[in-house]
Design a protein around this motif. Structure first.
Motif, short mmCIF file in Angstrom:
data_model
loop_
_atom_site.label_atom_id
_atom_site.label_comp_id
_atom_site.label_asym_id
_atom_site.label_seq_id
_atom_site.Cartn_x
_atom_site.Cartn_y
_atom_site.Cartn_z
N SER A 31 4.54 6.89 -2.51
CA SER A 31 5.66 6.42 -1.70
C SER A 31 6.94 6.88 -2.36
O SER A 31 6.93 7.47 -3.44
CB SER A 31 5.66 4.89 -1.60
OG SER A 31 6.09 4.31 -2.81
N ASP A 81 8.96 5.24 -3.94
CA ASP A 81 9.18 4.57 -5.22
C ASP A 81 8.81 5.45 -6.41
O ASP A 81 9.34 5.25 -7.52
CB ASP A 81 8.37 3.27 -5.30
CG ASP A 81 8.86 2.22 -4.32
OD1 ASP A 81 9.90 2.47 -3.67
OD2 ASP A 81 8.21 1.17 -4.20
N ASP A 128 9.53 7.73 2.51
CA ASP A 128 8.11 7.63 2.82
C ASP A 128 7.82 8.51 4.03
O ASP A 128 8.70 8.74 4.87
CB ASP A 128 7.72 6.19 3.20
CG ASP A 128 7.96 5.20 2.09
OD1 ASP A 128 7.79 5.56 0.92
OD2 ASP A 128 8.33 4.05 2.41
N ASP A 136 3.73 2.95 3.03
CA ASP A 136 4.47 1.85 2.41
C ASP A 136 5.36 1.14 3.43
O ASP A 136 4.88 0.50 4.35
CB ASP A 136 5.26 2.38 1.22
CG ASP A 136 5.75 1.26 0.30
OD1 ASP A 136 5.23 0.13 0.41
OD2 ASP A 136 6.63 1.52 -0.53
N GLU A 137 6.68 1.28 3.30
CA GLU A 137 7.60 0.50 4.13
C GLU A 137 8.00 1.20 5.43
O GLU A 137 8.84 0.67 6.17
CB GLU A 137 8.85 0.15 3.32
CG GLU A 137 8.56 -0.76 2.14
CD GLU A 137 9.79 -1.06 1.31
OE1 GLU A 137 9.96 -2.24 0.96
OE2 GLU A 137 10.57 -0.14 1.02
N THR A 138 7.45 2.37 5.69
CA THR A 138 7.76 3.08 6.93
C THR A 138 6.63 2.83 7.93
O THR A 138 5.47 3.12 7.66
CB THR A 138 7.92 4.59 6.68
OG1 THR A 138 9.01 4.79 5.79
CG2 THR A 138 8.20 5.32 7.98
N ARG A 153 1.61 -2.07 -1.97
CA ARG A 153 1.96 -0.79 -1.35
C ARG A 153 0.77 -0.22 -0.60
O ARG A 153 0.91 0.29 0.52
CB ARG A 153 2.44 0.20 -2.42
CG ARG A 153 2.93 1.52 -1.84
CD ARG A 153 3.37 2.47 -2.93
NE ARG A 153 2.24 3.06 -3.64
CZ ARG A 153 2.36 3.91 -4.67
NH1 ARG A 153 3.55 4.23 -5.11
NH2 ARG A 153 1.29 4.42 -5.25
N ARG A 210 0.22 -1.99 2.68
CA ARG A 210 1.23 -1.66 3.71
C ARG A 210 1.00 -0.29 4.31
O ARG A 210 1.60 0.04 5.35
CB ARG A 210 2.64 -1.74 3.11
CG ARG A 210 3.14 -3.13 2.83
CD ARG A 210 4.63 -3.14 2.52
NE ARG A 210 4.95 -2.42 1.30
CZ ARG A 210 5.09 -2.99 0.12
NH1 ARG A 210 4.93 -4.29 -0.03
NH2 ARG A 210 5.39 -2.27 -0.96
N THR A 211 0.20 0.54 3.68
CA THR A 211 -0.04 1.89 4.19
C THR A 211 -0.99 1.83 5.38
O THR A 211 -1.99 1.12 5.36
CB THR A 211 -0.66 2.78 3.08
OG1 THR A 211 0.27 2.84 1.99
CG2 THR A 211 -0.92 4.18 3.59
#
Length: 250
Positions: A17, A19, A39, A44-46, A157, A160-161
């Protein structure tokens, strides 16, 4: 200095990611560069969707072109591992938004035999197990060597993927063609191949040969595996800064 010396767009690898570029950022900022790590969709967060077509390499490359435009192209483009394949696809689609291309621990074609076996096991597991179950299975086979806090961050993480991202991009990594000859034709685009001498995803001989075929600057970091950005961020940043600073018109 009125503004940044340049802007760098940083693309992460397959299970990574944005990060993973954090250790680089302070060095790049101190040298006067604006660096933007992103990302891929479904990482992750996308947010990602269940539609596997949205994770095809062409779609991910189109995202990169849109990101470069949003940042005020032209930008320096860097892709780590799988991100290097996406970066390559983006510049082959349209090289104009980019000042340079750095392939960080990213080989010319499909991953090596050991990684192929690991990918096939992962893809098989994703067909029958939840993301949480896959994570637990991976920890039994190859535990994360990290503090409890960092291990928990990596677990979250992973959860979230989007599994569709992992499926589509995993299959791409197993079948990625060698597009080095196409990329070499972009003679006006400066290229940089940067990797560790202990990379275990592509044979270092393949990475050296790719750099030669591209007529690219080649940087090899000693005692480093597949993630120079995490293992030796200061040395990695120094190599990037030196490459960018000596480009024509820099």
């Amino acid at each position: 200095m009125d503004g940044p010396r340049g802007t760098a767009l940083l693309l992460p690898g397959y299970t990574g990611s944005k990060d993973e570029f954090i250790p680089l950022l302070s060095y790049l900022l101190d040298a006067g560069y604006r660096a933007v790590a992103v990302d891929a969709r479904g990482q992750d967060e996308t947010v990602g969707s269940d539609d596997e077509e949205t994770y095809q390499q062409e779609a991910l490359a189109a995202d990169v072109l849109a990101q470069a435009e949003a940042l005020g192209a032209p930008v320096h483009l860097l892709g780590h591992s799988m991100g290097g394949h996406v970066a390559r696809a983006a510049v082959l689609a349209d090289p104009h938004p980019f000042l340079s291309l750095t392939l960080l621990s990213s080989g010319p074609a499909q991953v090596g035999e050991e990684r192929q076996l690991q990918l096939k096991l992962l893809l098989g597991a994703l067909d029958t197990m939840t993301m949480a179950q896959v994570w637990e299975a991976m920890q039994k086979l190859r535990p994360v060597n990290a503090s409890p806090t960092e291990a928990e961050r990596l677990r979250l993480r992973w959860l979230r993927t989007h599994p569709s991202h992992l499926r589509v991009v995993g299959r791409q990594l197993l079948s990625e063609p060698d597009r080095t000859a196409e990329l070499a034709l972009l003679t006006a685009l400066p290229k940089h191949v940067l990797y560790g001498d202990q990379d275990d995803t592509w044979a270092t001989g393949l990475l050296q040969d790719m750099a030669t075929r591209l007529d690219a600057r080649r940087t090899v970091l000693t005692g480093v595996g597949h993630s120079p950005n995490l293992q030796k961020p200061a040395e990695t940043a120094s190599a990037l800064i030196d490459f960018w600073a000596h480009l024509p018109g820099a």
